[in-house]
Design an enzyme around this catalytic site. Structure first.
Site, PDB file in Angstrom:
ATOM      1  N   SER A 142       3.416 -16.087  22.210  1.00  0.00           N
ATOM      2  CA  SER A 142       3.321 -15.893  23.662  1.00  0.00           C
ATOM      3  C   SER A 142       4.556 -15.261  24.306  1.00  0.00           C
ATOM      4  O   SER A 142       4.838 -15.535  25.469  1.00  0.00           O
ATOM      5  CB  SER A 142       3.004 -17.228  24.341  1.00  0.00           C
ATOM      6  OG  SER A 142       4.024 -18.158  24.059  1.00  0.00           O
ATOM      7  N   TYR A 144       0.701  -8.729  24.064  1.00  0.00           N
ATOM      8  CA  TYR A 144       0.404 -10.150  24.339  1.00  0.00           C
ATOM      9  C   TYR A 144      -0.831 -10.256  25.232  1.00  0.00           C
ATOM     10  O   TYR A 144      -1.810 -10.937  24.896  1.00  0.00           O
ATOM     11  CB  TYR A 144       1.613 -10.828  24.989  1.00  0.00           C
ATOM     12  CG  TYR A 144       1.304 -12.176  25.569  1.00  0.00           C
ATOM     13  CD1 TYR A 144       0.904 -13.224  24.750  1.00  0.00           C
ATOM     14  CD2 TYR A 144       1.390 -12.397  26.949  1.00  0.00           C
ATOM     15  CE1 TYR A 144       0.589 -14.469  25.285  1.00  0.00           C
ATOM     16  CE2 TYR A 144       1.090 -13.637  27.490  1.00  0.00           C
ATOM     17  CZ  TYR A 144       0.688 -14.666  26.659  1.00  0.00           C
ATOM     18  OH  TYR A 144       0.374 -15.881  27.206  1.00  0.00           O
ATOM     19  N   LEU A 168      12.310 -18.055  33.198  1.00  0.00           N
ATOM     20  CA  LEU A 168      13.287 -18.141  34.289  1.00  0.00           C
ATOM     21  C   LEU A 168      13.723 -19.570  34.610  1.00  0.00           C
ATOM     22  O   LEU A 168      14.927 -19.847  34.693  1.00  0.00           O
ATOM     23  CB  LEU A 168      12.703 -17.470  35.541  1.00  0.00           C
ATOM     24  CG  LEU A 168      13.587 -17.519  36.785  1.00  0.00           C
ATOM     25  CD1 LEU A 168      14.891 -16.770  36.544  1.00  0.00           C
ATOM     26  CD2 LEU A 168      12.836 -16.924  37.980  1.00  0.00           C
ATOM     27  N   ALA A 215      10.990  -4.630  30.454  1.00  0.00           N
ATOM     28  CA  ALA A 215       9.745  -3.887  30.210  1.00  0.00           C
ATOM     29  C   ALA A 215       8.545  -4.814  30.371  1.00  0.00           C
ATOM     30  O   ALA A 215       8.567  -5.961  29.925  1.00  0.00           O
ATOM     31  CB  ALA A 215       9.762  -3.303  28.808  1.00  0.00           C
TER      32      ALA A 215
HETATM   33  N1  UDP Z   1      13.582 -13.343  34.774  1.00  0.00           N
HETATM   34  C1  UDP Z   1      14.899 -12.983  35.032  1.00  0.00           C
HETATM   35  N2  UDP Z   1      15.871 -13.443  34.188  1.00  0.00           N
HETATM   36  C2  UDP Z   1      15.600 -14.244  33.107  1.00  0.00           C
HETATM   37  C3  UDP Z   1      14.248 -14.609  32.859  1.00  0.00           C
HETATM   38  C4  UDP Z   1      13.275 -14.136  33.708  1.00  0.00           C
HETATM   39  O1  UDP Z   1      15.177 -12.259  35.988  1.00  0.00           O
HETATM   40  O2  UDP Z   1      16.529 -14.611  32.367  1.00  0.00           O
HETATM   41  C5  UDP Z   1      12.520 -12.864  35.690  1.00  0.00           C
HETATM   42  C6  UDP Z   1      11.467 -12.009  35.000  1.00  0.00           C
HETATM   43  O3  UDP Z   1      11.864 -10.659  35.006  1.00  0.00           O
HETATM   44  C7  UDP Z   1      10.253 -12.269  35.877  1.00  0.00           C
HETATM   45  C8  UDP Z   1      10.450 -13.706  36.369  1.00  0.00           C
HETATM   46  O4  UDP Z   1      11.837 -13.992  36.168  1.00  0.00           O
HETATM   47  O5  UDP Z   1      10.261 -11.421  36.992  1.00  0.00           O
HETATM   48  C9  UDP Z   1       9.643 -14.718  35.595  1.00  0.00           C
HETATM   49  O6  UDP Z   1       9.846 -14.475  34.210  1.00  0.00           O
HETATM   50  P1  UDP Z   1       9.378 -15.477  33.101  1.00  0.00           P
HETATM   51  O7  UDP Z   1       9.828 -14.925  31.771  1.00  0.00           O
HETATM   52  O8  UDP Z   1       9.819 -16.860  33.456  1.00  0.00           O
HETATM   53  O9  UDP Z   1       7.798 -15.474  33.195  1.00  0.00           O
HETATM   54  P2  UDP Z   1       6.741 -14.235  33.137  1.00  0.00           P
HETATM   55  O10 UDP Z   1       6.478 -13.887  34.578  1.00  0.00           O
HETATM   56  O11 UDP Z   1       7.351 -13.122  32.348  1.00  0.00           O
HETATM   57  O12 UDP Z   1       5.565 -14.847  32.475  1.00  0.00           O
END
Ligand code: UDP
Length: 320
Positions: free
Chosen positions: A74, A138, A185, A277
């Protein structure tokens, strides 16, 4: 009921297994522990160690009244670098699992799908009528399984529900996010607050949003688990239904960081890099269908409660 939970050693799967046991069901977990944790499997669940590909032989002649299928690869970034892993684990693995379930006459399955099937949505909030154009392997692999389930449903082999989650956060009964590497995040921000990580990189602040960072819809893992229980009971023979699950409210990356700082009392060192990306600018769910048809309501809709619950579990674990 006797329920098979694939991926029941993972973050969401272990909470689903816990809730199923709490309301009196019998639970068998199948998990290869490639990303899950043995100690996340709740007491009272039987653990079958192995891949869903081998479910047919691993489960012997065990009978089930239903299945919740969460075992999957995932990570969006990994799926771009290593797409064959996603087709093999998510699509081929699910096909083998379905073969095993259908051979046993298991009548219903709830599948862990994702908002990633929508790609860059044309409008928000995103309802189930939105066109599905995934932008990474994914999301493509999860959409392929949704379609596989629709086909098996139409052929009368099984009844199915696909739950398309938006962003999941929070913790339940000591079970929080524990990925290695961590990419999400909220846990990254909490690790930075705890001091087990130096700081946090914001992936882009030039999106067309209120502060330039991406907007996401966060749902508490306990609310998500409740939707699985409701979905399991709702499944009709030979049908396939899709439900989006979120709170219908979006928060920017900077708002999430501010909320983590407010809950933990720690200042988080933030730097900004380029975009990651495959990240859509805004993802917010319409869960009207789940509310209407499953009678599902989020009980813990605030970001603060999700962050507080995740923080408590992280601090209790002491490190990551
Ligand atoms: N994000 C970020 N820094 C991090 C991890 C995530 O800025 O170290 C941003 C990411 O680009 C997205 C949001 O936080 O816009 C949520 O990302 P996450 O990976 O938690 O979940 P996703 O939306 O990808 O499933």
């Amino acid at each position: 009921m006797r329920i098979l939970v694939s991926g029941g050693a993972g973050y969401i799967g272990s909470v689903v297994a816990t809730r199923l046991l709490e309301i009196g069901h019998e639970v068998t977990v199948i998990d290869d522990l490639s990303t899950g944790h043995r100690d996340a499997v709740p007491d009272g669940a039987r653990l079958v160690l192995g891949r869903v590909h081998d479910a047919g032989s691993l489960l012997g002649d065990e009978r089930f009244d239903g299945a919740v299928h969460l075992a999957a690869s995932s990570l969006v970034g990994e799926s771009i670098e290593n797409p064959e892993k996603y087709w093999e684990n998510n699509v081929v693995g699910t096909r083998r699992l379905l073969d095993a379930l259908e051979a046993r006459g298991v009548p219903r399955i709830v599948f862990s799908s994702t908002a990633a099937v929508y790609g860059e949505p044309e409008r928000v909030p995103v309802d189930e009528g939105a066109s599905a154009h995934p932008v990474n392997p994914y999301g493509e692999s999860k959409l392929a399984v949704d379609e596989m389930l629709a086909g098996d449903g139409a052929a009368g082999r099984i009844g199915a529900v696909s739950l398309r989650y938006f962003n999941v956060a929070g913790a339940y009964r000591g079970r929080g996010e524990r990925h290695d590497p961590e990419t999400h995040l909220v846990p990254i921000a909490l690790q930075a607050a705890l001091g087990t990580r130096r700081g946090l990189v914001v992936y882009g602040d030039d999106y067309p949003t209120r502060d330039g960072t991406c907007v996401r819809d966060y749902i508490h893992v306990a609310d998500l688990a409740e939707a699985h229980l409701g979905a399991l009971c709702s499944i009709g023979a030979g049908a396939h239904r899709v439900y989006n699950l979120g709170n219908g409210a979006g928060f920017t990356v900077r708002e999430v960081i501010a909320a983590v700082e407010a809950v933990t009392g720690a200042a988080i060192a933030v730097t900004v890099s380029g975009r990651r990306a495959g990240d859509p600018a805004v993802l917010v769910a319409s869960s009207a269908r789940a509310q209407d048809e499953l009678g599902w309501r989020p009980e813990r809709p605030t970001l603060d409660e999700m962050i507080r619950d995740a923080w408590d579990v992280l601090r209790a674990r002491g490190s990551r």
